[in-house]
Design a protein around this motif. Structure first.
Motif, PDB file in Angstrom:
ATOM      1  N   GLY A  73       0.688  -1.669   0.333  1.00 28.90           N
ATOM      2  CA  GLY A  73       0.383  -0.063  -0.197  1.00 28.90           C
ATOM      3  C   GLY A  73       0.685   1.540  -0.256  1.00 28.90           C
ATOM      4  O   GLY A  73       0.635   2.377  -0.872  1.00 28.90           O
ATOM      5  N   TRP A  74       1.854   1.352   0.802  1.00 27.76           N
ATOM      6  CA  TRP A  74       2.404   2.536   0.788  1.00 27.76           C
ATOM      7  C   TRP A  74       3.570   2.640  -0.170  1.00 27.76           C
ATOM      8  O   TRP A  74       4.035   3.957  -0.723  1.00 27.76           O
ATOM      9  CB  TRP A  74       3.442   2.969   2.355  1.00 27.76           C
ATOM     10  N   SER A  75       4.186   1.610  -0.518  1.00 30.43           N
ATOM     11  CA  SER A  75       4.717   2.104  -1.512  1.00 30.43           C
ATOM     12  C   SER A  75       4.101   2.020  -3.627  1.00 30.43           C
ATOM     13  O   SER A  75       4.162   3.060  -4.310  1.00 30.43           O
ATOM     14  CB  SER A  75       5.825   0.315  -2.597  1.00 30.43           C
ATOM     15  N   ASN A  76       2.347   1.621  -2.987  1.00 34.06           N
ATOM     16  CA  ASN A  76       1.899   2.546  -4.553  1.00 34.06           C
ATOM     17  C   ASN A  76       2.055   3.894  -4.523  1.00 34.06           C
ATOM     18  O   ASN A  76       1.717   4.498  -5.418  1.00 34.06           O
ATOM     19  CB  ASN A  76       0.534   1.247  -4.235  1.00 34.06           C
ATOM     20  N   ASP A  77       1.732   4.404  -3.090  1.00 34.91           N
ATOM     21  CA  ASP A  77       1.327   5.622  -3.173  1.00 34.91           C
ATOM     22  C   ASP A  77       2.663   6.524  -3.216  1.00 34.91           C
ATOM     23  O   ASP A  77       2.322   7.403  -4.246  1.00 34.91           O
ATOM     24  CB  ASP A  77       0.976   6.483  -1.866  1.00 34.91           C
ATOM     25  N   TRP A  78       3.431   6.250  -2.808  1.00 33.94           N
ATOM     26  CA  TRP A  78       5.283   6.120  -3.213  1.00 33.94           C
ATOM     27  C   TRP A  78       5.483   7.048  -4.331  1.00 33.94           C
ATOM     28  O   TRP A  78       5.912   7.515  -4.944  1.00 33.94           O
ATOM     29  CB  TRP A  78       6.068   5.801  -2.178  1.00 33.94           C
ATOM     30  N   ALA A 139       6.232  -5.512  -8.342  1.00 35.65           N
ATOM     31  CA  ALA A 139       6.006  -5.399  -9.755  1.00 35.65           C
ATOM     32  C   ALA A 139       5.269  -4.618  -9.730  1.00 35.65           C
ATOM     33  O   ALA A 139       4.937  -4.412 -11.082  1.00 35.65           O
ATOM     34  CB  ALA A 139       6.180  -7.402 -10.182  1.00 35.65           C
ATOM     35  N   TYR A 140       3.670  -5.175  -9.662  1.00 37.11           N
ATOM     36  CA  TYR A 140       2.650  -4.111  -9.865  1.00 37.11           C
ATOM     37  C   TYR A 140       3.116  -2.587  -9.788  1.00 37.11           C
ATOM     38  O   TYR A 140       3.061  -1.988 -10.927  1.00 37.11           O
ATOM     39  CB  TYR A 140       1.471  -5.085  -9.703  1.00 37.11           C
ATOM     40  N   ASN A 141       3.308  -2.208  -8.825  1.00 37.16           N
ATOM     41  CA  ASN A 141       3.712  -1.040  -7.964  1.00 37.16           C
ATOM     42  C   ASN A 141       4.683  -0.614  -8.476  1.00 37.16           C
ATOM     43  O   ASN A 141       4.207   0.442  -9.510  1.00 37.16           O
ATOM     44  CB  ASN A 141       3.909  -0.921  -6.771  1.00 37.16           C
ATOM     45  N   LEU A 142       5.766  -1.426  -9.558  1.00 43.29           N
ATOM     46  CA  LEU A 142       6.930  -0.590  -9.778  1.00 43.29           C
ATOM     47  C   LEU A 142       6.408  -0.858 -11.264  1.00 43.29           C
ATOM     48  O   LEU A 142       7.624  -0.286 -12.129  1.00 43.29           O
ATOM     49  CB  LEU A 142       8.065  -1.694  -9.412  1.00 43.29           C
ATOM     50  N   GLY A 143       5.606  -0.828 -12.288  1.00 43.77           N
ATOM     51  CA  GLY A 143       6.113  -0.471 -13.398  1.00 43.77           C
ATOM     52  C   GLY A 143       4.696  -1.642 -14.288  1.00 43.77           C
ATOM     53  O   GLY A 143       3.693  -1.356 -14.968  1.00 43.77           O
ATOM     54  N   GLY A 151      -2.701  -7.824 -14.887  1.00 43.62           N
ATOM     55  CA  GLY A 151      -3.710  -8.643 -13.620  1.00 43.62           C
ATOM     56  C   GLY A 151      -3.103 -10.373 -13.543  1.00 43.62           C
ATOM     57  O   GLY A 151      -3.282 -11.095 -13.307  1.00 43.62           O
ATOM     58  N   ALA A 152      -2.127 -10.714 -14.624  1.00 41.91           N
ATOM     59  CA  ALA A 152      -0.973 -11.591 -14.600  1.00 41.91           C
ATOM     60  C   ALA A 152      -0.425 -11.577 -12.308  1.00 41.91           C
ATOM     61  O   ALA A 152      -0.119 -12.716 -12.301  1.00 41.91           O
ATOM     62  CB  ALA A 152       0.043 -11.729 -15.270  1.00 41.91           C
ATOM     63  N   THR A 153      -0.313 -10.394 -12.260  1.00 41.68           N
ATOM     64  CA  THR A 153       0.519 -10.586 -11.086  1.00 41.68           C
ATOM     65  C   THR A 153      -0.892 -10.576  -9.933  1.00 41.68           C
ATOM     66  O   THR A 153      -0.076 -10.853  -9.155  1.00 41.68           O
ATOM     67  CB  THR A 153       1.131  -8.799 -10.931  1.00 41.68           C
ATOM     68  N   TYR A 154      -2.006 -10.203 -10.104  1.00 32.83           N
ATOM     69  CA  TYR A 154      -3.166 -10.175  -9.327  1.00 32.83           C
ATOM     70  C   TYR A 154      -2.983 -11.937  -8.893  1.00 32.83           C
ATOM     71  O   TYR A 154      -3.284 -12.312  -7.725  1.00 32.83           O
ATOM     72  CB  TYR A 154      -4.399  -9.079  -9.065  1.00 32.83           C
ATOM     73  N   LEU A 155      -3.295 -12.683 -10.075  1.00 30.63           N
ATOM     74  CA  LEU A 155      -3.430 -14.201 -10.518  1.00 30.63           C
ATOM     75  C   LEU A 155      -2.071 -14.289  -9.691  1.00 30.63           C
ATOM     76  O   LEU A 155      -2.370 -15.792  -8.594  1.00 30.63           O
ATOM     77  CB  LEU A 155      -3.872 -14.697 -11.936  1.00 30.63           C
ATOM     78  N   LEU A 156      -1.282 -14.522  -9.622  1.00 34.89           N
ATOM     79  CA  LEU A 156       0.478 -14.727  -8.691  1.00 34.89           C
ATOM     80  C   LEU A 156       0.246 -14.937  -7.648  1.00 34.89           C
ATOM     81  O   LEU A 156      -0.062 -15.697  -7.090  1.00 34.89           O
ATOM     82  CB  LEU A 156       1.565 -14.696  -9.923  1.00 34.89           C
ATOM     83  N   ALA A 157       0.103 -13.227  -7.102  1.00 38.81           N
ATOM     84  CA  ALA A 157      -0.336 -12.473  -5.674  1.00 38.81           C
ATOM     85  C   ALA A 157      -0.993 -13.053  -4.840  1.00 38.81           C
ATOM     86  O   ALA A 157      -0.766 -14.125  -3.887  1.00 38.81           O
ATOM     87  CB  ALA A 157      -0.142 -11.392  -5.492  1.00 38.81           C
TER      88      ALA A 157
END
Length: 293
Positions: A73-78, A139-143, A151-157
């Motif tokens: 959450g914090w990295s998303n907003d940062w 990885a989702y947050n970083l790009g 969507g693949a990042t959510y499936l994996l996470a």
């Protein structure tokens, strides 16, 4: 200046400082995305307790998941601070200037380190499951959020998440195949539901993840398909005789998926649809525990 005047001035100065610290604390809490973070943590702890993990293991697992969610959450907003600021996202504490970017970067990094340490205390296999999911979220947050692979990042996470409590059991068993499948489908549906209210802002900043490429109409269809599929798999895959409870609960999950889609169509910029995905997740975890015990 009299003693009473000095005391009055001191109290006068402390009141704004106190309000500033309170505002800063609330900003950090909001920047952590507390609703999804607490929901994910609670559901994992309920699953772990239902599987029979010891109290200490449940608490440790919950702490590892919670710190991981805080770091995400914090990295998303940062990471998104400049982008959010460019479209006037006053609902984001960092973009609104309530919380400093450097402060959120520091807390995200500290939470990440805490997650790695806490996960390692659970053992290699539970730690691997948790950290694979965490890596996908970062990885989702970083790009990857701006690509078709969002969507693949959510499936994996979310697919990796329920593996951890199973791996923490004696003998470190793998979960039945349908457990991570249901979790992945729920996470994927939540991804689309969470993105729908921000489609306009994302278009202005060039974010072209999977939900943005689908658009609002196709996005709703994909969301309801994922959420309904999770309930169908949960109602049919377990090798146990279906009961009235599991049939009813699975059917309710499908109905709630349709209701969620209707809400998303009527109020595309409201977070209500995402909150309904949390309700569906709770229902599915209850059914999961019913068929595994």
């Amino acid at each position: 200046m009299t003693c009473s005047e000095a005391g009055h001035n001191g109290a006068g100065r402390s009141a704004p400082n106190k309000r500033r610290w309170q505002e800063l604390a609330r900003g950090f809490i909001r920047a952590s995305h507390p609703v999804p973070g607490l929901a994910v943590t609670s559901l994992v702890m309920v699953l772990a307790a239902g599987l029979g993990l010891r109290f200490g293991q449940v608490v440790l697992l919950g702490a590892a998941v919670l710190t991981g969610q805080l770091s995400v959450g914090w990295s998303n907003d940062w990471i998104d601070a400049a982008r959010d600021r460019s479209v006037g996202r006053e609902d984001k504490p960092v973009a609104a200037g309530i919380v400093p970017v450097a402060g959120v970067r520091l807390t995200a990094s500290a939470a990440l380190v805490a997650t790695i340490v806490l996960s390692s205390l659970l053992g290699p296999r539970p730690a691997a499951a948790l950290l694979i999911g965490l890596a996908a979220a970062w990885a989702y947050n970083l790009g990857l959020k701006a690509t078709i692979w969002s969507g693949a990042t959510y499936l994996l996470a979310f697919g990796a998440l329920p593996v951890a409590p199973y791996a923490a059991l004696p003998g470190q068993p793998w979960p039945p195949w349908w457990v991570p499948v249901v979790s992945a489908l729920l996470g994927f549906g939540a991804h689309v539901a969470n993105a729908l209210p921000d489609l306009r802002a994302d278009a202005k900043t060039g974010v072209r993840g999977l939900p943005q490429r689908l658009g609002p109409q196709a996005g709703v269809i994909v969301m309801v398909a994922a959420l309904a599929a999770a309930s169908v798999v949960l109602g049919t895959a377990p090798q146990v005789p279906p009961t009235a409870f599991t049939v009813t609960a699975s059917s309710a999950g499908i109905v709630l998926a349709v209701v969620t889609a209707m809400i998303a169509v009527r109020s595309p910029h409201s977070p209500t649809a995402f909150r309904f995905t949390v309700v569906i997740a709770v229902l599915d975890v209850v059914v999961l525990l019913a068929v595994t015990n």
